[in-house]
Design a protein around this motif. Structure first.
Motif, PDB file in Angstrom:
ATOM      1  N   GLY A 184     -59.913  23.433 -25.613  1.00 29.10           N
ATOM      2  CA  GLY A 184     -59.891  22.781 -26.471  1.00 29.10           C
ATOM      3  C   GLY A 184     -59.500  23.524 -27.938  1.00 29.10           C
ATOM      4  O   GLY A 184     -60.131  24.720 -27.646  1.00 29.10           O
ATOM      5  N   GLU A 185     -59.886  22.430 -29.302  1.00 27.90           N
ATOM      6  CA  GLU A 185     -59.338  23.514 -30.722  1.00 27.90           C
ATOM      7  C   GLU A 185     -61.195  23.591 -31.303  1.00 27.90           C
ATOM      8  O   GLU A 185     -62.093  22.940 -31.363  1.00 27.90           O
ATOM      9  CB  GLU A 185     -59.369  22.417 -31.168  1.00 27.90           C
ATOM     10  N   LYS A 205     -68.495  19.005 -32.296  1.00 23.04           N
ATOM     11  CA  LYS A 205     -69.447  19.236 -31.381  1.00 23.04           C
ATOM     12  C   LYS A 205     -70.076  20.453 -32.203  1.00 23.04           C
ATOM     13  O   LYS A 205     -69.438  22.159 -32.319  1.00 23.04           O
ATOM     14  CB  LYS A 205     -69.772  19.576 -30.141  1.00 23.04           C
ATOM     15  N   VAL A 206     -70.781  20.864 -33.028  1.00 22.36           N
ATOM     16  CA  VAL A 206     -71.546  21.840 -33.761  1.00 22.36           C
ATOM     17  C   VAL A 206     -72.542  22.821 -32.658  1.00 22.36           C
ATOM     18  O   VAL A 206     -72.983  22.032 -32.409  1.00 22.36           O
ATOM     19  CB  VAL A 206     -72.021  21.589 -35.220  1.00 22.36           C
ATOM     20  N   HIS A 207     -71.775  24.266 -32.041  1.00 22.16           N
ATOM     21  CA  HIS A 207     -73.384  25.017 -31.592  1.00 22.16           C
ATOM     22  C   HIS A 207     -73.822  25.908 -32.341  1.00 22.16           C
ATOM     23  O   HIS A 207     -73.324  26.948 -33.436  1.00 22.16           O
ATOM     24  CB  HIS A 207     -71.515  25.888 -30.813  1.00 22.16           C
ATOM     25  N   SER A 252     -59.211  27.291 -37.890  1.00 25.36           N
ATOM     26  CA  SER A 252     -59.774  27.029 -36.599  1.00 25.36           C
ATOM     27  C   SER A 252     -58.369  27.209 -35.647  1.00 25.36           C
ATOM     28  O   SER A 252     -57.657  27.677 -35.885  1.00 25.36           O
ATOM     29  CB  SER A 252     -58.625  25.025 -36.486  1.00 25.36           C
ATOM     30  N   PHE A 253     -58.780  27.033 -34.136  1.00 27.59           N
ATOM     31  CA  PHE A 253     -58.626  27.841 -33.379  1.00 27.59           C
ATOM     32  C   PHE A 253     -57.894  27.562 -31.699  1.00 27.59           C
ATOM     33  O   PHE A 253     -59.234  26.801 -31.035  1.00 27.59           O
ATOM     34  CB  PHE A 253     -58.149  29.887 -33.106  1.00 27.59           C
ATOM     35  N   ILE A 291     -67.580  25.056 -35.020  1.00 28.71           N
ATOM     36  CA  ILE A 291     -67.737  23.386 -34.650  1.00 28.71           C
ATOM     37  C   ILE A 291     -66.817  24.011 -32.972  1.00 28.71           C
ATOM     38  O   ILE A 291     -65.789  24.368 -33.319  1.00 28.71           O
ATOM     39  CB  ILE A 291     -66.943  22.814 -35.230  1.00 28.71           C
ATOM     40  N   GLY A 292     -66.929  23.276 -32.269  1.00 26.08           N
ATOM     41  CA  GLY A 292     -66.268  23.346 -30.777  1.00 26.08           C
ATOM     42  C   GLY A 292     -65.484  21.934 -30.547  1.00 26.08           C
ATOM     43  O   GLY A 292     -65.652  21.277 -31.651  1.00 26.08           O
ATOM     44  N   PRO A 293     -65.439  21.680 -29.543  1.00 29.96           N
ATOM     45  CA  PRO A 293     -63.863  20.571 -29.195  1.00 29.96           C
ATOM     46  C   PRO A 293     -65.126  18.922 -29.693  1.00 29.96           C
ATOM     47  O   PRO A 293     -66.456  19.416 -29.106  1.00 29.96           O
ATOM     48  CB  PRO A 293     -63.181  20.465 -27.856  1.00 29.96           C
TER      49      PRO A 293
END
Length: 518
Positions: free
Chosen positions: A388-389, A357-359, A326-327, A352-354
């Motif tokens: 965000g993370e 949510k899978v991108h 994660s970053f 996976i975004g904030p």
């Protein structure tokens, strides 16, 4: 026809076995097995040669061989067409400048005596360092007139620092990229080399001319990744920054839009041809006064990038099965490029975004052919990423190693400055971004010591310190330092809600036998 010196010439490049056989003028042909280092051979007799023209000895670079000059490269043919006698030598592909310099110094008298004249060296990449070691430290200067260096890392390469960092070390070890040559190319080791070379009594016995490149290679090559990583340190050719390609005691001929590969091709010959001189009084050879030097030199713009925080976040290690990293992406980031580099192909990648949510993002994969030769790059780009993370998940059926790099296109890259203070072996990071509160800063760092193999005769690599601290950006090294390189991998982050970010900074220092720090 091709001249044979000693045994028949066998050459190796990039794990392909090739050999030189007799041929018509200029057409050096491959053979089937590898020659030992120190083997050298002459090119064909030029039809328009002149006694006033020097012999050009071509010296290859890291992991290279003599074939680099004439296979898929018109450099040899261009030199031959211009009437120059040529010679080629095999050096160690993974040895440092001391081993290669010593070997080259032993062979230069043979080559010079064979032709009955002094030599001009044309060296690519690390071959420039090997050549300078031979002439300066091993007293072979009397056999050589001038030296032309093409993209040589006279001040090292930050890619070598990366290969020895805590995050990339696993990958570098598995791929075999941590060797004596790469060790010697670390920026701190080269600061040490410069300190004992630039003031040497032999330094001005030969004239050095440098050329540097600034072009990014096409996607799908190791130099492409190299260019992106080195961009945080200034203009570069994918392996060497423009600043590093220049010698304090040399003279820059030209810097132009060349990659680390194209800078060694025959198209570059026109730029260094005026400096292929044995003596300046020759009436049949080019001399510097015949040319407007200022018109041919393209000097780099002043670049103040050494004290910037940088553009990258790094993570890495071994994994078997599934792993995730994660970053944090800051608000000011307009674009991020994610490169999941693995020792072997992975079975899956998920971004996976904030808010979990899978991108669905395009993944472009290719195999490295340079610093992480054999590794697989999986590149994803996200425009206008949400603050965000973010998390990337990867799976592999077999044991694997990875290096995650995230490059941020962000205004923050230039806002936060990192300044080194080396006084009394104390490192401090002065963050000049006023909106970052010190008590919100978090820093962890790892210090890895790598003994100098040319001194100890054996490899020693050990983590001597790993620290996590809140509200402090101070780094303290041990009081007693052994001779060798200390690679410091620093992870900096801010937990302030209005200005969250993460970056990785890699610093390299070298300590000599007297305790001097470089």
């Amino acid at each position: 026809m091709l001249k044979r010196i000693g045994i028949m010439m066998l050459v190796l490049l990039l794990s392909l076995t090739v050999i030189v056989t007799p041929s018509s003028a200029g057409a050096l042909k491959p053979r089937e097995s590898a020659a030992p280092p120190g083997t050298w051979f002459a090119g064909d007799e030029p039809s328009n040669g002149s006694t006033d023209k020097p012999v050009l000895l071509f010296v290859h670079g890291l992991n290279g061989a003599s074939t680099t000059w004439y296979e898929n490269n018109n450099m040899y043919q261009t030199a031959l067409n211009n009437g120059y006698h040529t010679a080629f030598i095999e050096l160690y592909g993974t040895k440092n400048m001391w081993d290669n310099g010593n070997l080259l110094a032993q062979k230069l008298p043979e080559i010079s005596n064979h032709f009955g004249k002094r030599i001009v060296i044309v060296a690519h990449s690390k071959g420039g360092l090997d050549s300078q070691a031979a002439l300066t430290h091993y007293n072979a200067h009397q056999y050589v007139s001038n030296v032309i260096t093409l993209g040589s890392p006279h001040h090292g390469s930050q890619l070598a620092d990366l290969a020895y960092s805590s995050w990339a070390g696993w990958l570098g070890s598995i791929l075999g990229q941590k060797n004596d040559a790469t060790y010697s190319l670390q920026t701190s080791y080269m600061r040490h080399f410069r300190s004992i070379t630039d003031g040497h009594s032999n330094i001005n016995r030969n004239t050095y001319y440098t050329l540097g490149g600034t072009k990014r290679d096409s996607f799908g090559t190791g130099l492409y990744f190299g260019h992106l990583y080195l961009s945080q340190f200034g203009s570069n050719d994918g392996a060497v920054t423009l600043t590093s390609s220049q010698l304090p005691t040399g003279r820059t001929i030209r810097n132009d839009s060349w990659t680390h590969n194209t800078i060694k091709t025959g198209n570059i010959f026109q730029w260094f041809r005026p400096y292929l001189t044995i003596n300046r009084s020759s009436t049949n050879e080019f001399v510097e006064s015949d040319f407007n030097l200022s018109a041919s030199i393209s000097l780099p713009k002043e670049e103040n990038v050494e004290d910037s925080m940088g553009e990258f976040l790094l993570r890495g290690g071994l994994f078997d099965g599934e792993v995730k990293e994660s970053f944090m992406v800051e608000k000011e980031a307009s674009n991020i490029m994610i490169d999941w580099i693995s020792a072997a192909p992975v079975d899956s990648l998920e971004l996976i975004g904030p808010n979990n949510k899978v991108h669905k993002v395009e993944v472009n994969s290719y195999q490295d052919d340079f610093m992480f030769d054999g590794a697989w790059h999986n590149v994803m780009t996200v425009k206008n990423p949400k603050h965000g993370e973010w998390t990337i998940k990867s799976s592999s059926a077999k044991e694997n190693a990875y290096l995650l790099t995230v490059q941020f296109d962000s205004k923050l890259n230039k806002k936060i400055k990192v300044k080194e203070n080396k006084k009394n072996q104390h490192w401090s990071l002065d963050l000049e971004e006023p909106s970052v509160q010190k008590n919100k800063m978090k820093m962890s760092y790892s210090v890895d010591f790598i003994a100098d193999p040319s001194v100890s005769g054996k490899k020693k690599e050990v983590n001597i310190k790993t620290v996590e601290q809140q509200g402090s950006t101070s780094i303290q090294l041990p009081e007693k330092l052994e001779e060798g390189v200390y690679n410091i991998t620093i992870d900096v982050s801010s937990e302030e809600a209005s200005n969250e970010f993460q970056r990785t900074i890699i610093k390299s220092i070298y300590v000599d036998k007297n305790g001097n720090v470089y």
